[in-house]
Design a protein around this motif. Structure first.
Motif, PDB file in Angstrom:
ATOM      1  N   ALA A 236       0.844  -1.202   0.000  1.00 46.10           N
ATOM      2  CA  ALA A 236       0.000   0.000   0.000  1.00 46.10           C
ATOM      3  C   ALA A 236       0.874   1.244   0.000  1.00 46.10           C
ATOM      4  O   ALA A 236       2.006   1.215   0.498  1.00 46.10           O
ATOM      5  CB  ALA A 236      -0.912   0.020   1.228  1.00 46.10           C
ATOM      6  N   ILE A 239      -2.677   3.916   4.018  1.00 51.91           N
ATOM      7  CA  ILE A 239      -3.780   3.198   4.678  1.00 51.91           C
ATOM      8  C   ILE A 239      -4.535   4.229   5.510  1.00 51.91           C
ATOM      9  O   ILE A 239      -3.940   4.945   6.325  1.00 51.91           O
ATOM     10  CB  ILE A 239      -3.256   2.085   5.613  1.00 51.91           C
ATOM     11  N   ILE A 245      -7.457   1.613   1.491  1.00 52.24           N
ATOM     12  CA  ILE A 245      -6.023   1.729   1.174  1.00 52.24           C
ATOM     13  C   ILE A 245      -5.846   2.254  -0.254  1.00 52.24           C
ATOM     14  O   ILE A 245      -6.722   2.064  -1.107  1.00 52.24           O
ATOM     15  CB  ILE A 245      -5.277   0.375   1.298  1.00 52.24           C
TER      16      ILE A 245
END
Ligand code: MRU
Length: 346
Positions: A236, A239, A245
């Motif tokens: 990611a 987040i 995300i």
């Protein structure tokens, strides 16, 4: 559970500090050649991040941490401004290089809070790097517990050693599970248009002698339909506090496909990827890159254009688990995210 000290497949370091300063493995040249470039100014680092010499959210954050060392030195040598003003200006300049990787912001905010940047920034940057590698190994160990025997995984983009200090997030999980004999087959999506999957993820697997198969991004649906994928595992860039995300464009489509086909979807990322200021995915700035990165030259100067968003948002409801070094959050939501943050504070 195997121990951190016994983890294998940890040979790649994209960000290195030598006696004469910062070196970055030029990821634009991979897999054809492995070249480290010396970065000796904040301007050179800004350009290296913007032009993707270094990429992947945690690796960008680590490069920026070393950027604080360079910024402190430049500001101290600049007679034109007071030290803190010049230092902050340089950090803000680095922050403007790419907008989505929140690790960049988190590293630079931490750099602003150093009490003595000239004296402390280098030790602090070394620690930022070491913590990232340690986090990835913890993530690998706890996330691989979720995987059963003979797991078939699909990963997207490159969330590997190259995208971090080393070992990788999503690829760390795969490395760790592979070492434990849990992996049947690894698929890497090409990740058009920049081909992080084809160029970088496969390079990492080849280097570590781990078998993997390339697929066109658009083949994912039919593989899932045929029952060939058990887990999608990705990294990611950000987040949010509700578990949404942001990751490389195409991640969202994989999550939708995974939900439809009953395939599990994991996001592996260190705590430095959490954006405490983003309540939902709507708060994330999605980087738009130049049209010519995807538009065939044939169409230059015609009425044909291109849209090139390079990240997308996957909503929490499509995610089976977010794994950080602080543990596993299954079926993430706002209260579980808040609890994670509270646990870390106490
Ligand atoms: O544009 P990039 O190559 O920097 O995008 C990288 C990704 O999307 C990664 O999946 C993400 O940063 C996680 S890296 C551990």
């Amino acid at each position: 559970m195997i121990k951190k000290e016994t983890l294998l497949y940890d040979s790649i370091r994209p960000v290195i500090w030598r006696d004469d300063g910062l070196y970055l493995l030029d990821q634009r040249e991979l897999p054809m050649q492995e070249v480290y470039r010396h970065i000796n100014s904040t301007q050179a680092l800004y350009e290296a991040i913007k032009d993707m010499m270094v990429r992947g959210a945690p690796a960008i954050g680590i490069a920026a941490a070393y950027g604080a060392v360079i910024a402190a030195k430049e500001s101290a040598e600049d007679p034109g401004s007071n030290f803190i003003d010049g230092y902050y200006q340089r950090l803000d300049y680095l922050l403007s290089s790419r907008p989505t990787a929140i690790n960049l912001f988190n590293a630079l905010e931490a750099a602003k809070n150093l009490t003595d940047p000239i004296g402390n920034a280098l030790d602090w940057a070394h620690e930022w790097l070491a913590n990232d590698i340690a986090a990835n190994k913890s993530i690998g160990l706890s996330a691989s517990e979720l995987l059963g025997a003979n797991t078939n995984v699909l990963t997207h983009c490159n969330a590997g050693a190259l995208a971090t200090g080393g070992y990788g997030t999503a690829l760390g999980v795969i490395r760790c599970a592979y070492q434990q004999g849990k992996i049947n087959r690894i698929y890497a999506g090409e990740t058009r248009p920049w081909n992080q999957g084809a160029r970088l993820t496969l390079w990492e697997f080849q280097k570590d002698n781990i078998p993997a198969s390339l697929i066109a991004d658009s083949a994912a649906a039919s593989l899932m339909h045929k029952g060939m994928i058990d887990w999608v595992i990705v990294g990611a860039d950000s987040i949010c506090m509700n578990g949404d995300i942001a990751n490389k464009v195409g991640t969202y489509s994989l999550a939708v496909l995974a939900k439809h086909h009953g395939v599990k979807f994991m996001v592996a990322a260190p705590m430095t990827t959490i954006d405490a200021n983003a309540q939902t995915g709507a708060d994330i700035i999605i980087e738009q890159r130049a049209a010519d990165e995807i538009l065939p030259e044939y169409y230059a100067n015609t009425q044909i254009n291109a849209l090139n968003p390079v990240f997308d948002v996957t909503p929490a409801e499509l995610i089976s688990a977010i794994v950080t070094e602080k543990g596993v959050i299954e079926l993430p939501n706002a209260s579980k995210m808040q609890q994670l943050i509270n646990n870390v504070k106490h």
